[in-house]
Design a protein around this motif. Structure first.
Motif, PDB file in Angstrom:
ATOM      1  N   ASP A 116      37.659   5.530  -1.413  1.00 31.03           N
ATOM      2  CA  ASP A 116      38.360   6.705  -1.473  1.00 31.03           C
ATOM      3  C   ASP A 116      37.784   8.008  -1.059  1.00 31.03           C
ATOM      4  N   LEU A 117      36.495   8.093  -1.358  1.00 28.59           N
ATOM      5  CA  LEU A 117      35.864   9.381  -1.147  1.00 28.59           C
ATOM      6  C   LEU A 117      35.622   9.292   0.518  1.00 28.59           C
ATOM      7  N   LYS A 118      35.185   8.189   1.023  1.00 33.74           N
ATOM      8  CA  LYS A 118      35.132   8.228   2.740  1.00 33.74           C
ATOM      9  C   LYS A 118      36.381   8.306   3.527  1.00 33.74           C
ATOM     10  N   ALA A 119      37.432   8.051   2.740  1.00 38.95           N
ATOM     11  CA  ALA A 119      38.817   8.209   3.548  1.00 38.95           C
ATOM     12  C   ALA A 119      38.940   9.921   3.408  1.00 38.95           C
ATOM     13  N   ARG A 120      38.883  10.240   2.179  1.00 43.86           N
ATOM     14  CA  ARG A 120      39.328  11.726   1.975  1.00 43.86           C
ATOM     15  C   ARG A 120      38.583  12.720   2.907  1.00 43.86           C
ATOM     16  N   ALA A 121      37.107  12.581   3.083  1.00 44.32           N
ATOM     17  CA  ALA A 121      36.289  13.449   4.092  1.00 44.32           C
ATOM     18  C   ALA A 121      36.838  13.363   5.351  1.00 44.32           C
ATOM     19  N   PRO A 122      37.144  12.430   6.235  1.00 43.68           N
ATOM     20  CA  PRO A 122      37.437  12.407   7.413  1.00 43.68           C
ATOM     21  C   PRO A 122      39.019  13.017   7.534  1.00 43.68           C
ATOM     22  N   ALA A 123      39.848  12.647   6.440  1.00 40.91           N
ATOM     23  CA  ALA A 123      41.150  13.056   6.518  1.00 40.91           C
ATOM     24  C   ALA A 123      41.327  14.737   6.470  1.00 40.91           C
TER      25      ALA A 123
ATOM     26  N   PRO B 214      33.097   0.205  16.325  1.00 40.49           N
ATOM     27  CA  PRO B 214      32.874  -1.259  16.325  1.00 40.49           C
ATOM     28  C   PRO B 214      33.310  -1.826  15.005  1.00 40.49           C
ATOM     29  N   GLN B 215      33.237  -3.017  14.926  1.00 40.94           N
ATOM     30  CA  GLN B 215      33.603  -3.915  13.522  1.00 40.94           C
ATOM     31  C   GLN B 215      32.546  -3.261  12.456  1.00 40.94           C
ATOM     32  N   GLY B 216      33.224  -2.917  11.295  1.00 40.47           N
ATOM     33  CA  GLY B 216      32.317  -2.374  10.298  1.00 40.47           C
ATOM     34  C   GLY B 216      33.101  -1.619   9.287  1.00 40.47           C
ATOM     35  N   LEU B 217      32.440  -1.233   8.385  1.00 41.99           N
ATOM     36  CA  LEU B 217      33.073  -0.203   7.392  1.00 41.99           C
ATOM     37  C   LEU B 217      33.629   1.081   7.790  1.00 41.99           C
ATOM     38  N   ASP B 218      32.844   1.653   9.064  1.00 49.90           N
ATOM     39  CA  ASP B 218      33.343   2.920   9.736  1.00 49.90           C
ATOM     40  C   ASP B 218      34.691   2.568   9.986  1.00 49.90           C
ATOM     41  N   TYR B 219      34.876   1.382  10.588  1.00 50.50           N
ATOM     42  CA  TYR B 219      36.461   1.236  11.076  1.00 50.50           C
ATOM     43  C   TYR B 219      37.206   1.022   9.904  1.00 50.50           C
ATOM     44  N   VAL B 220      37.170   0.830   8.836  1.00 42.32           N
ATOM     45  CA  VAL B 220      37.952   0.642   7.781  1.00 42.32           C
ATOM     46  C   VAL B 220      38.352   2.026   7.189  1.00 42.32           C
ATOM     47  N   VAL B 221      37.123   2.666   7.338  1.00 44.78           N
ATOM     48  CA  VAL B 221      37.302   4.388   6.847  1.00 44.78           C
ATOM     49  C   VAL B 221      38.354   4.878   7.741  1.00 44.78           C
ATOM     50  N   ALA B 222      37.954   4.792   9.029  1.00 40.97           N
ATOM     51  CA  ALA B 222      38.713   5.138  10.225  1.00 40.97           C
ATOM     52  C   ALA B 222      40.223   5.177   9.973  1.00 40.97           C
ATOM     53  N   MET B 223      40.821   3.852   9.540  1.00 39.96           N
ATOM     54  CA  MET B 223      42.019   3.603   9.201  1.00 39.96           C
ATOM     55  C   MET B 223      42.524   4.238   8.141  1.00 39.96           C
ATOM     56  N   LEU B 224      41.828   4.206   6.918  1.00 34.66           N
ATOM     57  CA  LEU B 224      42.237   4.552   5.763  1.00 34.66           C
ATOM     58  C   LEU B 224      42.361   6.168   5.737  1.00 34.66           C
ATOM     59  N   GLY B 225      41.488   7.104   6.594  1.00 34.64           N
ATOM     60  CA  GLY B 225      41.334   8.131   6.686  1.00 34.64           C
ATOM     61  C   GLY B 225      42.571   8.800   7.525  1.00 34.64           C
TER      62      GLY B 225
END
Length: 362
Positions: A39-46, A64-75
């Motif tokens: 939630d934190l990582k999604a709110r920041a880029p949002a 690349p495949q990884g947690l940053d990709y997940v954060v990008a989609m959530l954000g």
């Protein structure tokens, strides 16, 4: 809407793991986002994305495949923008697909990582460059404090899912938040997953509809964990997939038909030592024609590791339906029926009595 579940789990089970990435292509380490971290990582880029674009603008994910990709989609979905799940340039055999999908989407913003930035910069020099490029790993978490919720509506577009291009040029399918919510619910119910207990263990690419829904969306349903790796890591050593599955007592997974044939052929007898697949509840087989021989070979190779034949779950889906359409019921063994080739050519499905057969699993 499904995306609201991230904030819900951040409140209710903040320390529970949400997404774990196993970095086999690096040092083999693991990184995990808890639900509060997601939630934190999604709110920041949002917050940053809202400064760069408005609701309905397209944001391409070239990471690349990884947690940053997940954060990008959530954000992107937090910000009510339209995510375009693509991939970092350099993926072998996919340059034309990336260029075509990117040009068609015409994004206002590109999300990437510092590590991938040189390749992304080189790629963007060959296409219509976006107005903004944002590296996710340089966005300060402190921005999350500035977040003001603006809930997505059912009819809002969540993302553009580009088709596989197996029969024509990849086309972007408009997936709304209602579509995403409904399809994740259907898949969840088919899996009969247990909230906060069942685990998804996958290697599927996150830019593909099957990987995106099973890895990113499904855990939101019940506050579950998704453990995943890079597809290249699977191809290099398919036993990595099985070892990940062995870690959990209630786990579901999936892959295209070739993955089952490939794994059965490539995993050596020595690598079977220590594998325990008794916790695998569902092994979805889709995205390609399902071959009975692949299921038989996989069963023969790993039955001694506790794999239940009922875990095999042939399925059908397509990007135009978000992904999931139909599958055999959980714990129901696949049924194989032989049909007459001549009748199939005429558009009729007639069980074959004799002569040349086509074997199709359903």
């Amino acid at each position: 809407m499904l995306i609201a579940q991230v904030a819900r789990w951040a409140r209710e089970i903040p320390r529970a793991p949400a997404y774990t990435f196993v970095d086999h292509l690096g040092d083999g380490s693991r990184a995990t986002l808890t639900w509060s971290g997601a939630d934190l990582k999604a709110r920041a880029p949002a917050v940053r994305l809202r400064e760069l674009a408005g609701p309905g603008d397209r944001v391409a994910v070239l990471a690349p495949q990884g947690l940053d990709y997940v954060v990008a989609m959530l954000g992107a979905m937090y910000a009510r923008l339209v995510a375009v799940p693509l991939f970092a340039p350099g993926l072998p055999g996919h340059a034309e697909r990336l260029a075509g999908a990117y040009a068609d989407a015409d994004p206002l913003v590109v999300l990437t990582t510092t590590a991938a930035l040189p390749g992304v910069t080189e790629f963007l020099a060959t296409v219509q460059a976006p107005k903004h490029v944002l590296t996710l790993d340089t966005v300060s978490d402190l921005l999350a404090d500035e977040w003001e919720p603006d809930p997505a509506r059912p009819g809002d577009l969540a993302y553009l899912q580009y088709t596989s291009g197996s029969t024509r040029t990849p086309a972007g399918v408009e997936i709304t938040h209602a579509n995403l919510t409904a399809n994740a619910t259907q898949l969840w119910e088919m899996f009969r997953a247990e909230p906060r207990t069942s685990v998804a263990a996958l290697w599927l690419p996150l830019f593909h509809d099957m990987g995106l829904i099973a890895t990113v969306a499904m855990p939101m349903m019940g506050g579950n964990l998704a453990a995943f790796m890079d597809p290249v890591a699977f191809v290099m050593r398919p036993v990595r997939w099985l070892r990940l599955l062995s870690e959990f007592r209630d786990v579901f997974t999936g892959g295209p038909n070739f993955a089952y044939e490939y794994t059965a052929a490539r995993v050596s007898p020595a690598e079977l030592v220590g594998l325990d697949l008794s916790g695998v509840r569902v092994m979805l087989n889709g995205a390609e024609p399902v071959r009975p021989g692949a299921i038989e070979a996989f069963d023969a190779a790993f039955a001694g590791c506790g794999l239940r034949p009922e875990a095999h779950t042939p399925a059908d889906g397509l990007a135009e339906a978000t992904v999931f359409v139909a599958a055999t019921a959980r714990d129901e063994r696949p049924v194989v029926t032989a049909f007459s080739r001549d009748a199939l050519r005429d558009g009729r499905a007639v069980p074959a009595a004799s002569g040349p057969l086509s074997r199709t699993s359903r």
